[in-house]
Scaffold this motif. Sequence first.
Motif, PDB file in Angstrom:
ATOM      1  N   VAL A  33       0.852  -1.197   0.000  1.00  0.00           N
ATOM      2  CA  VAL A  33       0.000   0.000   0.000  1.00  0.00           C
ATOM      3  C   VAL A  33       0.885   1.245   0.000  1.00  0.00           C
ATOM      4  O   VAL A  33       1.809   1.368   0.792  1.00  0.00           O
ATOM      5  N   ILE A  34       0.589   2.169  -0.922  1.00  0.00           N
ATOM      6  CA  ILE A  34       1.349   3.420  -0.972  1.00  0.00           C
ATOM      7  C   ILE A  34       0.506   4.622  -0.523  1.00  0.00           C
ATOM      8  O   ILE A  34       1.054   5.654  -0.172  1.00  0.00           O
ATOM      9  N   LYS A  35      -0.815   4.457  -0.529  1.00  0.00           N
ATOM     10  CA  LYS A  35      -1.679   5.571  -0.137  1.00  0.00           C
ATOM     11  C   LYS A  35      -3.064   5.034   0.195  1.00  0.00           C
ATOM     12  O   LYS A  35      -3.541   4.089  -0.429  1.00  0.00           O
ATOM     13  N   THR A  36      -3.694   5.645   1.182  1.00  0.00           N
ATOM     14  CA  THR A  36      -5.076   5.334   1.536  1.00  0.00           C
ATOM     15  C   THR A  36      -5.818   6.649   1.684  1.00  0.00           C
ATOM     16  O   THR A  36      -5.337   7.558   2.351  1.00  0.00           O
ATOM     17  N   SER A  37      -6.973   6.763   1.037  1.00  0.00           N
ATOM     18  CA  SER A  37      -7.756   7.985   1.168  1.00  0.00           C
ATOM     19  C   SER A  37      -9.140   7.660   1.726  1.00  0.00           C
ATOM     20  O   SER A  37      -9.763   6.696   1.314  1.00  0.00           O
ATOM     21  N   ILE A  48     -13.586   4.946   0.536  1.00  0.00           N
ATOM     22  CA  ILE A  48     -12.214   4.634   0.915  1.00  0.00           C
ATOM     23  C   ILE A  48     -11.528   3.979  -0.274  1.00  0.00           C
ATOM     24  O   ILE A  48     -12.007   2.975  -0.793  1.00  0.00           O
ATOM     25  N   ASN A  49     -10.426   4.571  -0.702  1.00  0.00           N
ATOM     26  CA  ASN A  49      -9.620   4.021  -1.788  1.00  0.00           C
ATOM     27  C   ASN A  49      -8.259   3.608  -1.236  1.00  0.00           C
ATOM     28  O   ASN A  49      -7.640   4.370  -0.483  1.00  0.00           O
ATOM     29  N   ILE A  50      -7.811   2.423  -1.617  1.00  0.00           N
ATOM     30  CA  ILE A  50      -6.520   1.922  -1.187  1.00  0.00           C
ATOM     31  C   ILE A  50      -5.654   1.766  -2.435  1.00  0.00           C
ATOM     32  O   ILE A  50      -5.976   1.000  -3.334  1.00  0.00           O
ATOM     33  N   TRP A  51      -4.562   2.541  -2.471  1.00  0.00           N
ATOM     34  CA  TRP A  51      -3.659   2.553  -3.617  1.00  0.00           C
ATOM     35  C   TRP A  51      -2.513   1.577  -3.375  1.00  0.00           C
ATOM     36  O   TRP A  51      -1.926   1.538  -2.299  1.00  0.00           O
ATOM     37  N   LYS A  52      -2.191   0.808  -4.398  1.00  0.00           N
ATOM     38  CA  LYS A  52      -1.120  -0.184  -4.328  1.00  0.00           C
ATOM     39  C   LYS A  52      -0.029   0.192  -5.321  1.00  0.00           C
ATOM     40  O   LYS A  52      -0.314   0.669  -6.417  1.00  0.00           O
ATOM     41  N   GLY A  53       1.227  -0.040  -4.943  1.00  0.00           N
ATOM     42  CA  GLY A  53       2.350   0.226  -5.832  1.00  0.00           C
ATOM     43  C   GLY A  53       2.392  -0.769  -6.977  1.00  0.00           C
ATOM     44  O   GLY A  53       1.876  -1.882  -6.883  1.00  0.00           O
ATOM     45  N   VAL A  54       3.019  -0.367  -8.072  1.00  0.00           N
ATOM     46  CA  VAL A  54       3.082  -1.217  -9.267  1.00  0.00           C
ATOM     47  C   VAL A  54       4.255  -2.186  -9.233  1.00  0.00           C
ATOM     48  O   VAL A  54       4.445  -2.949 -10.174  1.00  0.00           O
ATOM     49  N   GLY A  63       1.147   3.911  -8.909  1.00  0.00           N
ATOM     50  CA  GLY A  63       0.283   2.884  -8.368  1.00  0.00           C
ATOM     51  C   GLY A  63      -1.099   2.941  -8.986  1.00  0.00           C
ATOM     52  O   GLY A  63      -1.356   3.687  -9.927  1.00  0.00           O
ATOM     53  N   PHE A  64      -1.964   2.145  -8.431  1.00  0.00           N
ATOM     54  CA  PHE A  64      -3.336   2.074  -8.897  1.00  0.00           C
ATOM     55  C   PHE A  64      -4.239   1.773  -7.707  1.00  0.00           C
ATOM     56  O   PHE A  64      -3.772   1.343  -6.656  1.00  0.00           O
TER      57      PHE A  64
END
Length: 83
Positions: A33-37, A48-54, A63-64
């Motif tokens: 995980v690189i970011k959580t909003s 809630i969006n959880i961004w993952k690194g590529v 990420g996406f």
Amino acid sequence: MSTATAEKKTKSKLDEKDILAQLFEQVPAVTNVIKTSVVNVYENRYRINIWKGVDHPFMPKNGFIAASYFVIVEDGKVKVSSL
């Protein structure tokens, strides 16, 4: 406004950390995980969006969105809504 009403409002309102903690108890974990909003959409509903690194060595910050949830907070409890 009475003290009981004000107290109830503060107890039913969770902060971002509490919302995420309760969410992660209910859904599968995302790795890298690189970011959580956490965005309040309206009243007691949150997106809630959880961004993952590529996993690319030359683009570590790219990420996406690996997971996205719409949750409802009621009585201090987080419920994942099925749309």
